[in-house]
Structure formats: structure tokens, C-alpha cells
Design a protein around this motif. Structure first.
Motif, PDB file in Angstrom:
ATOM      1  N   MET A   1       0.812  -1.191   0.000  1.00 42.91           N
ATOM      2  CA  MET A   1       0.000   0.000   0.000  1.00 42.91           C
ATOM      3  C   MET A   1       0.858   1.258   0.000  1.00 42.91           C
ATOM      4  SD  MET A   1      -3.062  -0.021  -0.343  1.00 42.91           S
ATOM      5  CE  MET A   1      -4.487   0.929  -0.292  1.00 42.91           C
ATOM      6  N   VAL A   2       2.002   1.196   0.680  1.00 43.38           N
ATOM      7  CA  VAL A   2       2.912   2.342   0.723  1.00 43.38           C
ATOM      8  C   VAL A   2       3.442   2.633  -0.679  1.00 43.38           C
ATOM      9  CG1 VAL A   2       5.131   3.163   1.616  1.00 43.38           C
ATOM     10  CG2 VAL A   2       3.547   1.969   3.126  1.00 43.38           C
ATOM     11  N   LEU A   3       3.764   1.574  -1.436  1.00 45.53           N
ATOM     12  CA  LEU A   3       4.247   1.743  -2.806  1.00 45.53           C
ATOM     13  C   LEU A   3       3.202   2.453  -3.670  1.00 45.53           C
ATOM     14  CD1 LEU A   3       6.434   1.248  -4.905  1.00 45.53           C
ATOM     15  CD2 LEU A   3       5.404  -0.979  -5.333  1.00 45.53           C
ATOM     16  N   LEU A   4       1.937   2.080  -3.526  1.00 43.84           N
ATOM     17  CA  LEU A   4       0.871   2.731  -4.282  1.00 43.84           C
ATOM     18  C   LEU A   4       0.728   4.208  -3.906  1.00 43.84           C
ATOM     19  CD1 LEU A   4      -1.927   0.025  -4.449  1.00 43.84           C
ATOM     20  CD2 LEU A   4      -0.410   0.786  -6.279  1.00 43.84           C
ATOM     21  N   SER A   5       0.939   4.504  -2.645  1.00 45.03           N
ATOM     22  CA  SER A   5       0.872   5.889  -2.184  1.00 45.03           C
ATOM     23  C   SER A   5       1.989   6.713  -2.825  1.00 45.03           C
ATOM     24  CB  SER A   5       0.977   5.935  -0.667  1.00 45.03           C
ATOM     25  OG  SER A   5       1.036   7.259  -0.221  1.00 45.03           O
ATOM     26  N   TYR A   6       3.203   6.158  -2.858  1.00 48.27           N
ATOM     27  CA  TYR A   6       4.326   6.847  -3.502  1.00 48.27           C
ATOM     28  C   TYR A   6       4.072   7.018  -4.998  1.00 48.27           C
ATOM     29  CZ  TYR A   6       7.361   6.628   0.590  1.00 48.27           C
ATOM     30  OH  TYR A   6       7.910   6.795   1.830  1.00 48.27           O
ATOM     31  N   LEU A   7       3.538   5.976  -5.633  1.00 44.96           N
ATOM     32  CA  LEU A   7       3.240   6.043  -7.056  1.00 44.96           C
ATOM     33  C   LEU A   7       2.204   7.131  -7.329  1.00 44.96           C
ATOM     34  CD1 LEU A   7       3.504   4.980  -9.957  1.00 44.96           C
ATOM     35  CD2 LEU A   7       1.762   3.280  -9.380  1.00 44.96           C
ATOM     36  N   GLN A   8       1.167   7.206  -6.505  1.00 49.99           N
ATOM     37  CA  GLN A   8       0.136   8.222  -6.701  1.00 49.99           C
ATOM     38  C   GLN A   8       0.715   9.622  -6.538  1.00 49.99           C
ATOM     39  OE1 GLN A   8      -3.174   7.719  -7.740  1.00 49.99           O
ATOM     40  NE2 GLN A   8      -2.948   9.903  -8.086  1.00 49.99           N
ATOM     41  N   ARG A   9       1.584   9.802  -5.562  1.00 52.20           N
ATOM     42  CA  ARG A   9       2.202  11.115  -5.364  1.00 52.20           C
ATOM     43  C   ARG A   9       3.105  11.473  -6.539  1.00 52.20           C
ATOM     44  NH1 ARG A   9       4.573  11.254   0.526  1.00 52.20           N
ATOM     45  NH2 ARG A   9       4.333   9.032   0.347  1.00 52.20           N
TER      46      ARG A   9
END
Length: 169
Positions: A1-9
Motif C-alpha cells: 500500500m505504501v508503494l501505491l501511495s508513492y506512485l500516486q504522489r
């Protein structure tokens, strides 16, 4: 989930960077034109012209048709599964220059189609490969510039095209 958050940012950051290009009238109009060139009509016209003008045109036309018949259901399955909202729907305050044909952004169908077209054209007419890949890249970039996709949507479209190439070849 953290990876998806970084990707979205990261995607949002890149999307916002493109707002400078989108805000320039000439660049914005050019991006809209390039984006629309990937709507599919040109692929059909070029493939049809190849049938009429070239002995190997029928094989090329059939190859393109089969590739798009494979790509479209996979594309719609991914779109309806991920349901990633478009940048303008996520509260990013930069308006898109065009209205997208559907609700979701992942993956970019315009980019997938452009790279499928480029790859198959390159196989049948190698001398046209470079210009087709350049055109496909411009279509992908234009989709971010006009404000309907994030960069990772474009990358996913390219990867979908590569998957289709592997299935086809």
C-alpha cells in the motif's frame, strides 16, 4: 500500500508538471491534436490504404485486426477492475483539455493502441517503425499533457501493448 501511495504522489507531481505545457495555447492545442490522432480512425485508414496499395497489406490489416481484438477485452477488463479515477476527478485542480471517453484512467487505451499499431507496423514495414514508435510515444505523452492520464497509466498502456506483441508473435 505504501508503494501505491508513492506512485500516486509521483503521478500527481508529474501531472502537475505538465500543467505548464497544458497552459500554453499552442502546446495545448498540439497535444489535443496528437491525442486525437490516436482515437483509432487513423489506424483503420492506414491499414485500409495498405490493403489497397501494397501486396502485403491484407496480412498487415488482419494482423492489426487480430491484435486489437485481443487487446480490447483485456483493456476493458483492466479498466473495470482497477477503476482508477482520472486526474481531474481526484481533486487535482488542473482541468483537462479534453473530455475522456470513459470514466477510468488505468491503463491508457490510446497508448496501448498506438504501441500495438507501431509494433505491428514495424513488423510488416520496418522502414516505418521508427516514425510509428515516435508517434505512439507522442500520443502517450499527449494523454498526460491534455490531462486525462497519469504517467503510470501510459506505462501500463505500453506494457499492455508489449503483452499483445508477445501473444501475437
Amino acid at each position: 500500500m505504501v508503494l501505491l501511495s508513492y506512485l500516486q504522489r509521483f503521478d500527481t507531481y508529474c501531472y502537475c508538471l505538465c500543467s505548464g505545457i497544458r497552459a500554453r495555447p499552442v502546446a495545448g492545442r498540439l497535444a489535443v491534436w496528437v491525442s486525437r490522432s490516436g482515437d483509432g480512425y487513423a489506424y483503420f485508414a492506414i491499414a485500409l490504404a495498405s490493403v489497397l496499395l501494397n501486396d502485403s497489406g491484407t496480412a498487415y490489416f488482419k494482423h492489426l485486426l487480430l491484435a486489437f481484438l485481443i487487446e480490447l477485452p483485456i483493456y476493458w477488463l483492466l479498466k473495470s477492475s482497477f477503476k482508477r479515477r482520472r486526474p481531474s476527478d481526484l481533486g487535482v485542480s488542473l482541468a483537462a483539455l479534453i473530455v475522456a471517453s470513459d470514466k477510468f484512467s488505468f491503463p491508457s487505451g490510446h497508448t496501448a493502441a498506438a504501441f500495438i499499431f507501431a509494433g505491428i507496423t514495424h513488423v510488416h514495414f520496418p522502414e516505418l517503425g521508427f516514425i510509428c514508435y515516435l508517434w505512439a510515444s507522442a500520443i502517450g505523452a499527449s494523454r498526460v499533457i491534455v490531462g486525462v492520464h497519469f504517467p503510470s497509466d501510459i506505462l501500463a498502456g505500453v506494457l499492455l501493448a508489449v503483452l499483445i506483441w508477445e501473444l501475437m508473435l
